[in-house]
Design an enzyme around this catalytic site. Structure first.
Site, PDB file in Angstrom:
ATOM      1  N   HIS A 559       0.815  -1.216   0.000  1.00  0.00           N
ATOM      2  CA  HIS A 559       0.000   0.000   0.000  1.00  0.00           C
ATOM      3  C   HIS A 559       0.852   1.271   0.000  1.00  0.00           C
ATOM      4  CE1 HIS A 559      -2.985  -2.751   2.425  1.00  0.00           C
ATOM      5  NE2 HIS A 559      -2.964  -3.058   1.133  1.00  0.00           N
TER       6      HIS A 559
HETATM    7  C1  LIG Z   1      -0.858  -7.986  -3.801  1.00  0.00           C
HETATM    8  C2  LIG Z   1      -1.636  -6.750  -3.424  1.00  0.00           C
HETATM    9  C3  LIG Z   1      -2.762  -6.888  -2.650  1.00  0.00           C
HETATM   10  C4  LIG Z   1      -3.499  -5.746  -2.293  1.00  0.00           C
HETATM   11  N1  LIG Z   1      -4.642  -5.918  -1.600  1.00  0.00           N
HETATM   12  C5  LIG Z   1      -5.418  -4.842  -1.323  1.00  0.00           C
HETATM   13  C6  LIG Z   1      -6.668  -5.005  -0.675  1.00  0.00           C
HETATM   14  O1  LIG Z   1      -7.064  -6.112  -0.359  1.00  0.00           O
HETATM   15  N2  LIG Z   1      -7.402  -3.899  -0.431  1.00  0.00           N
HETATM   16  C7  LIG Z   1      -6.976  -2.640  -0.764  1.00  0.00           C
HETATM   17  O2  LIG Z   1      -7.678  -1.673  -0.446  1.00  0.00           O
HETATM   18  N3  LIG Z   1      -5.802  -2.473  -1.388  1.00  0.00           N
HETATM   19  C8  LIG Z   1      -5.024  -3.535  -1.704  1.00  0.00           C
HETATM   20  N4  LIG Z   1      -3.861  -3.363  -2.384  1.00  0.00           N
HETATM   21  C9  LIG Z   1      -3.477  -1.991  -2.768  1.00  0.00           C
HETATM   22  C10 LIG Z   1      -4.372  -1.356  -3.825  1.00  0.00           C
HETATM   23  O3  LIG Z   1      -4.714  -2.277  -4.814  1.00  0.00           O
HETATM   24  C11 LIG Z   1      -3.615  -0.160  -4.420  1.00  0.00           C
HETATM   25  O4  LIG Z   1      -3.273   0.714  -3.366  1.00  0.00           O
HETATM   26  C12 LIG Z   1      -4.430   0.616  -5.424  1.00  0.00           C
HETATM   27  O5  LIG Z   1      -4.988  -0.225  -6.383  1.00  0.00           O
HETATM   28  C13 LIG Z   1      -3.529   1.674  -6.068  1.00  0.00           C
HETATM   29  O6  LIG Z   1      -4.242   2.398  -7.011  1.00  0.00           O
HETATM   30  P1  LIG Z   1      -3.594   3.596  -7.829  1.00  0.00           P
HETATM   31  O7  LIG Z   1      -4.715   4.266  -8.529  1.00  0.00           O
HETATM   32  O8  LIG Z   1      -2.745   4.416  -6.945  1.00  0.00           O
HETATM   33  O9  LIG Z   1      -2.648   2.978  -8.944  1.00  0.00           O
HETATM   34  P2  LIG Z   1      -1.736   1.713  -9.300  1.00  0.00           P
HETATM   35  O10 LIG Z   1      -2.307   0.461  -8.850  1.00  0.00           O
HETATM   36  O11 LIG Z   1      -0.332   1.968  -8.942  1.00  0.00           O
HETATM   37  O12 LIG Z   1      -1.881   1.693 -10.867  1.00  0.00           O
HETATM   38  C14 LIG Z   1      -1.355   2.642 -11.711  1.00  0.00           C
HETATM   39  C15 LIG Z   1      -1.553   2.215 -13.145  1.00  0.00           C
HETATM   40  O13 LIG Z   1      -0.871   3.157 -13.960  1.00  0.00           O
HETATM   41  C16 LIG Z   1      -0.129   2.491 -14.948  1.00  0.00           C
HETATM   42  N5  LIG Z   1       1.036   3.313 -15.267  1.00  0.00           N
HETATM   43  C17 LIG Z   1       2.106   3.561 -14.483  1.00  0.00           C
HETATM   44  N6  LIG Z   1       2.974   4.370 -15.125  1.00  0.00           N
HETATM   45  C18 LIG Z   1       2.416   4.636 -16.329  1.00  0.00           C
HETATM   46  C19 LIG Z   1       2.834   5.414 -17.435  1.00  0.00           C
HETATM   47  N7  LIG Z   1       3.986   6.082 -17.427  1.00  0.00           N
HETATM   48  N8  LIG Z   1       2.033   5.447 -18.528  1.00  0.00           N
HETATM   49  C20 LIG Z   1       0.843   4.776 -18.556  1.00  0.00           C
HETATM   50  N9  LIG Z   1       0.418   4.032 -17.529  1.00  0.00           N
HETATM   51  C21 LIG Z   1       1.189   3.962 -16.428  1.00  0.00           C
HETATM   52  C22 LIG Z   1       0.253   1.176 -14.304  1.00  0.00           C
HETATM   53  O14 LIG Z   1       0.551   0.191 -15.267  1.00  0.00           O
HETATM   54  C23 LIG Z   1      -0.962   0.848 -13.461  1.00  0.00           C
HETATM   55  O15 LIG Z   1      -1.890   0.074 -14.162  1.00  0.00           O
HETATM   56  C24 LIG Z   1      -3.078  -4.457  -2.729  1.00  0.00           C
HETATM   57  C25 LIG Z   1      -1.936  -4.337  -3.498  1.00  0.00           C
HETATM   58  C26 LIG Z   1      -1.212  -5.463  -3.853  1.00  0.00           C
HETATM   59  C27 LIG Z   1       0.021  -5.305  -4.682  1.00  0.00           C
END
Ligand SMILES: Cc1cc2nc3c(=O)[nH]c(=O)nc-3n(C[C@H](O)[C@H](O)[C@H](O)COP(=O)(O)OP(=O)(O)OC[C@H]3O[C@@H](n4cnc5c(N)ncnc54)[C@H](O)[C@@H]3O)c2cc1C
Length: 622
Positions: A559
């Site tokens: 996270h």
């Molecule tokens: C194994 C695991 C289990 C988890 N379990 C939970 C849970 O049970 N409950 C919960 O609340 N949270 C959980 N989390 C955390 C939660 O899923 C994340 O905190 C959340 O999804 C993050 O969202 P975000 O929008 O910050 O982006 P991210 O998930 O970081 O996604 C960003 C996206 O942007 C894309 N990207 C990055 N750079 C670029 C670029 N330069 N150009 C184009 N695209 C790009 C990436 O490919 C990605 O798809 C878990 C995480 C993991 C790894």
């Protein structure tokens, strides 16, 4: 996947034989070596070199101390070499890294055929969503739209949906590709792990200890692989964001509708007891016997079939990531997704955003002109992208990283547990959440892949693996201080040093988990403390922990947040309270970066709610 001889790792067969001796019933080291080489071939170059160096170092140590490589020894001598190595801290770290790698692949492969056969026989609970996705190879080299959203995960998906529903022409750019349920259910577990995570799952926060920090990559981002556990942001956290960070939109009553929206979008419901599985039930039993507050977790997995694979993509589309709800809803409102498009930079002129330049897989570029850009590339990649774009001037950008560090403890029971038969993350113990910032969650892993937490090496480890179905697993996360930083502009380099206060909490969390397992009837507990791999009573656990150094524990984190915090103070926060990046017009940030602090609970709901609020503000501002 074909085996490419360029990725051979000399000496790896001997390491496989030493960690899991075939003479004791371990897998054929020749076959395991090939599976490992195929996996390691997908690592980024530095991690590949590190794995290679570890294998060569281990064999060099064997030659230096015995005159022979590992493979030339019998099982006993191989084990002696490994035990001698563990007397040196650097040797212990190298061996533990290699053991984890060998076990991940050996464990994943051990159950792969059974897993594929079993879940291919179960129909998906819903079809893949209707998404308007175009791979960048097929997208025109120059185009324009009203808003570009970078990243298709929790934050980007809901921001795009709000903007598209407001009638704006929205294009979502995603570096990863689209994964269909058919691909997921027919691909071997280790390959799914390599495909669905950035850098084949090798992302790490450097520090003492180094902390594994996996991040998803694909249409749907990390929600494709997360465990699905959902928590509303605790009120105490919201009050801190409102009062300390000056984030007005986090006022609990103003924020509640956004939390409701995120909750409804993901169709969150409690994990039903009939699919929870024994792992979660033992957690509840242990906590109840101790009189500690506990219950089934809320998750976005209905109707979950209990296949325990959400961390490598749900094979029946039950885990309801944003690729199945917010993204198709955005597309229904005419948003379009361009996949396999890595945004190289946000373009700007005279202090105003003008669009983005992205790279296709073949290296050619795609230019999209847009007066508004929403960056939602995640806690690490958003930072490097802003720097590459010449927008990384704020002195606090990349600082303030919290990761919600997690420790795991396992317990062995007389009766079978079959932890992987049930929901991956299923039951929670809240007793120490408010008072000590410790949240315990019963967490299993996809079949076999959790064996990396088992103690021992060599023949003992094979025996452990053979009876791994008697082992239950818990994980606990610590609401941490922001002790990390994201460096770099081409590649994210993440550093994190556990503070003394958080280190003490991790040790306390291990104690809490050990006590729950003993109370549930565990015969022995594996606390992961160097020098104390196995404890058999609560007293032995306390002894082991009395001298435990948190910097010697195995930690992971899932996270990451806070690297472009949103807040009122211009000097402390790179992003203003409405989500606008400071120092430029037309750029908003809407992902895990903008959380001012660790939310102290699993964060997807908090990230989605903040992104919804930011996007609403954009629409209102016109
Ligand atoms: C194994 C695991 C289990 C988890 N379990 C939970 C849970 O049970 N409950 C919960 O609340 N949270 C959980 N989390 C955390 C939660 O899923 C994340 O905190 C959340 O999804 C993050 O969202 P975000 O929008 O910050 O982006 P991210 O998930 O970081 O996604 C960003 C996206 O942007 C894309 N990207 C990055 N750079 C670029 C670029 N330069 N150009 C184009 N695209 C790009 C990436 O490919 C990605 O798809 C878990 C995480 C993991 C790894």
């Amino acid at each position: 996947m074909l085996h490419d001889p360029r990725f051979r790792i000399p000496g790896l067969k001997g390491v496989c034989a030493a960690v899991l001796p075939p003479e004791a019933g371990g897998p054929d080291p020749g076959v395991l070596r090939i599976a490992l080489e195929q996996y390691v071939a997908q690592f980024p170059v530095p991690s590949r070199h590190a794995a290679r160096a570890g294998v060569m170092g281990l064999n060099a140590f064997s030659v230096a101390t015995t005159g022979k490589t590992l493979l030339r020894h019998g099982p006993e001598e191989r084990e002696q070499v490994l035990h001698r190595l563990t007397t040196r801290p650097e040797g212990r770290h190298a061996l533990e890294g290699l053991k984890a790698l060998v076990l991940l692949v050996a464990g994943g492969e051990r159950y792969a055929d059974e897993l594929l056969a079993r879940w291919q026989a179960v129909e998906p609970v819903r079809p893949d969503a209707d998404l308007d996705v175009t791979p960048a190879a097929w997208w025109p080299s120059r185009s324009s739209c009203d808003v570009v959203v970078i990243g298709s995960c929790a934050g980007g998906a809901v921001a795009a949906r709000t903007l598209a529903r407001a009638g704006l022409d929205v294009v979502i750019l995603e570096e990863g590709r689209r994964f269909t349920v058919d691909e997921i259910r027919t691909t071997r577990p280790v390959q799914r792990f390599a495909d669905l995570y950035r850098d084949a799952g090798t992302t790490v926060a450097l520090g003492t200890p180094p902390i594994a920090l996996p991040i998803g990559r694909g249409v749907g981002g990390t929600t494709l692989v997360n465990s699905g556990t959902c928590y509303r942001t605790p009120e105490a956290v919201l009050l801190r964001w409102r009062d300390d960070a000056g984030l007005k939109l986090a006022d609990p009553s103003a924020f509640a509708p956004y939390l409701d929206d995120a909750w409804d979008t993901l169709s969150v419901a409690p994990v039903p007891l009939d699919v929870m599985g024994c792992n979660g039930k033992l957690c509840l039993q242990g906590a109840e016997r101790l009189g500690w507050a506990c219950g089934p977790l809320d998750h976005n997995g209905a109707p979950c079939q209990g296949c325990c694979q959400s961390a490598i993509g749900c094979p029946v589309n039950a885990k309801y990531g944003v690729h199945l709800n917010a993204l198709p809803q955005a597309c229904a409102a005419s948003a379009r997704i361009v996949s396999e498009a890595r945004v190289l930079r946000v373009t700007h002129e005279a202090g105003r955003a003008t669009g983005v330049v992205a790279r296709r897989l073949d290296g050619s570029t795609v230019v999209i002109q847009a007066p508004r850009v929403v960056v939602a590339a995640g806690a690490a990649e958003t930072v490097t992208l802003l720097r590459r774009s010449g927008l990384g001037g704020h002195p606090q950008l990349g600082h303030n990283l919290a990761i919600h560090p997690a420790a795991g403890v396992m317990g062995r029971f007389d009766d079978p547990v079959v932890a992987w038969d049930g929901v991956l993350q299923s039951a929670g113990v809240d007793e120490f959440h408010e008072s000590e910032g410790i949240l315990v969650e019963a967490t299993a892993t996809p079949p076999g892949m959790g064996s990396i937490g088992l103690p021992g090496i060599g023949r003992d480890l094979v025996a452990q693996l053979d009876t791994a179905d008697h082992v239950a697993g818990l994980g606990a996360m610590i609401g941490d201080e922001p002790a990390g930083r994201v460096y770099g502009s081409k590649r994210a380099i993440i550093r994190y040093e556990l503070t003394a206060r958080d280190g003490a909490r991790v040790v306390r969390a291990v104690e809490v988990m050990g006590r729950i397992l003993f109370a549930a009837g565990a015969r022995e507990v594996y606390p992961g403390v160097p020098g104390h791999p196995v404890v058999r009573t609560v007293e032995e656990l306390a002894d082991a922990l009395a001298s435990a150094n948190p910097k010697g524990l195995h930690l992971a984190a899932f996270h990451p947040t806070g690297t472009a915090g949103a807040g009122a103070d211009e000097e402390r926060y790179p992003v203003d309270p409405e989500g606008r990046l400071r120092g430029v017009d037309g750029v908003w940030v809407a992902d895990a970066c903008i959380l001012p602090t660790c939310p102290e609970v699993n964060p997807q709901i908090s990230i989605m709610a903040l992104a919804l609020a930011v996007a609403d503000g954009m629409v209102t501002a016109g």
